[in-house]
Design a protein around this motif. Sequence first.
Motif, PDB file in Angstrom:
ATOM      1  N   GLN A  98      -9.055   5.984  14.807  1.00  0.00           N
ATOM      2  CA  GLN A  98      -8.915   6.614  16.119  1.00  0.00           C
ATOM      3  C   GLN A  98      -7.519   6.334  16.690  1.00  0.00           C
ATOM      4  OE1 GLN A  98     -12.182   5.181  18.530  1.00  0.00           O
ATOM      5  NE2 GLN A  98     -13.512   6.816  17.786  1.00  0.00           N
ATOM      6  N   PRO A  99      -7.053   7.169  17.581  1.00  0.00           N
ATOM      7  CA  PRO A  99      -5.769   6.900  18.245  1.00  0.00           C
ATOM      8  C   PRO A  99      -5.773   5.518  18.880  1.00  0.00           C
ATOM      9  CG  PRO A  99      -6.511   9.119  18.731  1.00  0.00           C
ATOM     10  CD  PRO A  99      -7.652   8.452  18.011  1.00  0.00           C
ATOM     11  N   GLY A 100      -4.634   4.850  18.764  1.00  0.00           N
ATOM     12  CA  GLY A 100      -4.508   3.510  19.306  1.00  0.00           C
ATOM     13  C   GLY A 100      -4.864   2.408  18.334  1.00  0.00           C
ATOM     14  N   SER A 101      -5.420   2.787  17.190  1.00  0.00           N
ATOM     15  CA  SER A 101      -5.834   1.801  16.185  1.00  0.00           C
ATOM     16  C   SER A 101      -4.659   1.359  15.321  1.00  0.00           C
ATOM     17  CB  SER A 101      -6.920   2.405  15.292  1.00  0.00           C
ATOM     18  OG  SER A 101      -8.056   2.765  16.034  1.00  0.00           O
ATOM     19  N   SER A 102      -4.981   0.425  14.427  1.00  0.00           N
ATOM     20  CA  SER A 102      -3.979  -0.110  13.499  1.00  0.00           C
ATOM     21  C   SER A 102      -4.442   0.052  12.063  1.00  0.00           C
ATOM     22  CB  SER A 102      -3.734  -1.595  13.778  1.00  0.00           C
ATOM     23  OG  SER A 102      -3.218  -1.802  15.070  1.00  0.00           O
ATOM     24  N   LEU A 103      -3.474   0.143  11.186  1.00  0.00           N
ATOM     25  CA  LEU A 103      -3.718   0.128   9.745  1.00  0.00           C
ATOM     26  C   LEU A 103      -2.568  -0.620   9.100  1.00  0.00           C
ATOM     27  CD1 LEU A 103      -4.750   3.775   8.679  1.00  0.00           C
ATOM     28  CD2 LEU A 103      -6.160   1.716   8.462  1.00  0.00           C
ATOM     29  N   ARG A 104      -2.842  -1.238   7.977  1.00  0.00           N
ATOM     30  CA  ARG A 104      -1.771  -1.831   7.192  1.00  0.00           C
ATOM     31  C   ARG A 104      -1.760  -1.201   5.806  1.00  0.00           C
ATOM     32  NH1 ARG A 104      -0.594  -8.047   5.247  1.00  0.00           N
ATOM     33  NH2 ARG A 104      -2.340  -7.583   3.856  1.00  0.00           N
ATOM     34  N   LEU A 105      -0.674  -0.571   5.481  1.00  0.00           N
ATOM     35  CA  LEU A 105      -0.489  -0.020   4.146  1.00  0.00           C
ATOM     36  C   LEU A 105       0.171  -1.060   3.256  1.00  0.00           C
ATOM     37  CD1 LEU A 105       0.845   3.569   4.964  1.00  0.00           C
ATOM     38  CD2 LEU A 105      -1.524   2.739   4.865  1.00  0.00           C
ATOM     39  N   SER A 106      -0.236  -1.053   2.002  1.00  0.00           N
ATOM     40  CA  SER A 106       0.361  -1.950   1.012  1.00  0.00           C
ATOM     41  C   SER A 106       0.907  -1.136  -0.141  1.00  0.00           C
ATOM     42  CB  SER A 106      -0.686  -2.933   0.479  1.00  0.00           C
ATOM     43  OG  SER A 106      -1.244  -3.714   1.512  1.00  0.00           O
ATOM     44  N   CYS A 107       1.960  -1.626  -0.712  1.00  0.00           N
ATOM     45  CA  CYS A 107       2.562  -0.982  -1.874  1.00  0.00           C
ATOM     46  C   CYS A 107       2.851  -2.062  -2.896  1.00  0.00           C
ATOM     47  CB  CYS A 107       3.836  -0.254  -1.478  1.00  0.00           C
ATOM     48  SG  CYS A 107       4.761   0.429  -2.874  1.00  0.00           S
ATOM     49  N   THR A 108       2.055  -2.081  -3.952  1.00  0.00           N
ATOM     50  CA  THR A 108       2.289  -3.073  -4.997  1.00  0.00           C
ATOM     51  C   THR A 108       3.246  -2.497  -6.032  1.00  0.00           C
ATOM     52  OG1 THR A 108       0.358  -2.319  -6.224  1.00  0.00           O
ATOM     53  CG2 THR A 108       0.023  -4.119  -4.677  1.00  0.00           C
ATOM     54  N   SER A 109       4.093  -3.340  -6.538  1.00  0.00           N
ATOM     55  CA  SER A 109       5.118  -2.888  -7.474  1.00  0.00           C
ATOM     56  C   SER A 109       5.049  -3.676  -8.772  1.00  0.00           C
ATOM     57  CB  SER A 109       6.502  -3.046  -6.854  1.00  0.00           C
ATOM     58  OG  SER A 109       6.786  -4.415  -6.650  1.00  0.00           O
ATOM     59  N   SER A 110       5.516  -3.066  -9.833  1.00  0.00           N
ATOM     60  CA  SER A 110       5.611  -3.740 -11.119  1.00  0.00           C
ATOM     61  C   SER A 110       6.723  -3.101 -11.926  1.00  0.00           C
ATOM     62  CB  SER A 110       4.280  -3.665 -11.882  1.00  0.00           C
ATOM     63  OG  SER A 110       3.945  -2.326 -12.141  1.00  0.00           O
ATOM     64  N   GLY A 111       7.245  -3.876 -12.854  1.00  0.00           N
ATOM     65  CA  GLY A 111       8.270  -3.349 -13.742  1.00  0.00           C
ATOM     66  C   GLY A 111       9.691  -3.541 -13.267  1.00  0.00           C
ATOM     67  N   PHE A 112       9.843  -4.144 -12.106  1.00  0.00           N
ATOM     68  CA  PHE A 112      11.190  -4.427 -11.628  1.00  0.00           C
ATOM     69  C   PHE A 112      11.108  -5.568 -10.608  1.00  0.00           C
ATOM     70  CE2 PHE A 112      11.157  -2.542  -7.306  1.00  0.00           C
ATOM     71  CZ  PHE A 112       9.977  -1.804  -7.366  1.00  0.00           C
ATOM     72  N   THR A 113      12.257  -6.114 -10.271  1.00  0.00           N
ATOM     73  CA  THR A 113      12.319  -7.224  -9.317  1.00  0.00           C
ATOM     74  C   THR A 113      12.478  -6.667  -7.916  1.00  0.00           C
ATOM     75  OG1 THR A 113      13.327  -8.627 -11.007  1.00  0.00           O
ATOM     76  CG2 THR A 113      13.525  -9.349  -8.718  1.00  0.00           C
ATOM     77  N   LEU A 114      11.451  -6.848  -7.120  1.00  0.00           N
ATOM     78  CA  LEU A 114      11.390  -6.239  -5.790  1.00  0.00           C
ATOM     79  C   LEU A 114      12.587  -6.619  -4.923  1.00  0.00           C
ATOM     80  CD1 LEU A 114       9.486  -4.414  -4.160  1.00  0.00           C
ATOM     81  CD2 LEU A 114       8.352  -6.493  -3.338  1.00  0.00           C
ATOM     82  N   ASP A 115      13.018  -7.865  -5.049  1.00  0.00           N
ATOM     83  CA  ASP A 115      14.131  -8.375  -4.235  1.00  0.00           C
ATOM     84  C   ASP A 115      15.412  -7.585  -4.405  1.00  0.00           C
ATOM     85  OD1 ASP A 115      13.756 -11.997  -4.225  1.00  0.00           O
ATOM     86  OD2 ASP A 115      12.388 -10.356  -3.779  1.00  0.00           O
ATOM     87  N   ASN A 116      15.556  -6.942  -5.537  1.00  0.00           N
ATOM     88  CA  ASN A 116      16.839  -6.333  -5.882  1.00  0.00           C
ATOM     89  C   ASN A 116      17.001  -4.905  -5.389  1.00  0.00           C
ATOM     90  OD1 ASN A 116      17.470  -8.701  -7.196  1.00  0.00           O
ATOM     91  ND2 ASN A 116      17.047  -7.898  -9.247  1.00  0.00           N
ATOM     92  N   TYR A 117      15.986  -4.402  -4.688  1.00  0.00           N
ATOM     93  CA  TYR A 117      16.004  -2.996  -4.303  1.00  0.00           C
ATOM     94  C   TYR A 117      15.644  -2.776  -2.842  1.00  0.00           C
ATOM     95  CZ  TYR A 117      16.282  -1.964  -9.253  1.00  0.00           C
ATOM     96  OH  TYR A 117      16.695  -1.882 -10.560  1.00  0.00           O
ATOM     97  N   HIS A 118      16.230  -1.722  -2.287  1.00  0.00           N
ATOM     98  CA  HIS A 118      15.770  -1.230  -0.993  1.00  0.00           C
ATOM     99  C   HIS A 118      14.433  -0.538  -1.229  1.00  0.00           C
ATOM    100  CE1 HIS A 118      19.806  -2.068   0.073  1.00  0.00           C
ATOM    101  NE2 HIS A 118      20.330  -0.886  -0.151  1.00  0.00           N
ATOM    102  N   MET A 119      13.518  -0.753  -0.319  1.00  0.00           N
ATOM    103  CA  MET A 119      12.200  -0.129  -0.445  1.00  0.00           C
ATOM    104  C   MET A 119      11.879   0.642   0.825  1.00  0.00           C
ATOM    105  SD  MET A 119      11.136  -0.939  -3.455  1.00  0.00           S
ATOM    106  CE  MET A 119       9.413  -0.449  -3.336  1.00  0.00           C
ATOM    107  N   GLY A 120      11.281   1.795   0.654  1.00  0.00           N
ATOM    108  CA  GLY A 120      11.022   2.637   1.807  1.00  0.00           C
ATOM    109  C   GLY A 120       9.607   3.161   1.863  1.00  0.00           C
ATOM    110  N   TRP A 121       9.214   3.516   3.063  1.00  0.00           N
ATOM    111  CA  TRP A 121       7.975   4.259   3.300  1.00  0.00           C
ATOM    112  C   TRP A 121       8.351   5.636   3.839  1.00  0.00           C
ATOM    113  CZ3 TRP A 121       3.136   3.005   1.897  1.00  0.00           C
ATOM    114  CH2 TRP A 121       2.859   1.665   1.597  1.00  0.00           C
ATOM    115  N   PHE A 122       7.681   6.633   3.311  1.00  0.00           N
ATOM    116  CA  PHE A 122       7.876   8.017   3.720  1.00  0.00           C
ATOM    117  C   PHE A 122       6.521   8.613   4.046  1.00  0.00           C
ATOM    118  CE2 PHE A 122      12.303   8.512   2.247  1.00  0.00           C
ATOM    119  CZ  PHE A 122      12.425   7.380   1.467  1.00  0.00           C
ATOM    120  N   ARG A 123       6.542   9.778   4.678  1.00  0.00           N
ATOM    121  CA  ARG A 123       5.279  10.456   4.931  1.00  0.00           C
ATOM    122  C   ARG A 123       5.470  11.956   4.890  1.00  0.00           C
ATOM    123  NH1 ARG A 123       4.342   9.029  11.391  1.00  0.00           N
ATOM    124  NH2 ARG A 123       5.741  10.632  12.249  1.00  0.00           N
TER     125      ARG A 123
END
Length: 116
Positions: free
Chosen positions: A12-37
Amino acid sequence: VQLQAFGGGLVQPGSSLRLSCTSSGFTLDNYHMGWFRQAPGREREGVSCISKDDETHYEYFVKGRFTISRDTAKNTVYLQMDRLEPEDTAVYYCARGCRLGYVDYWGQGTQVTVSS
């Protein structure tokens, strides 16, 4: 390289959600990461980005409501979404890269629907 986004849902409007994005095959620290919609009938747009130096950026329409973060121990990037609005309804994608022209890998989308 694999990215998997999850955590969407119907809220509902006003609520919260948390999206997660799990990664594999590369070192997460070394890259910019983005969310799009992408909302129905609209082009995909950037939402938020976290640089490899942990600097964060938010588009104006989510600034102050969304928070991006990264847990390198879990190889996961999060998008905490608070005070959701119907206009936030879209399929959300995580990506390696912060600008549409610079993304080299996409996760599958997760649907977020905000409706009363």
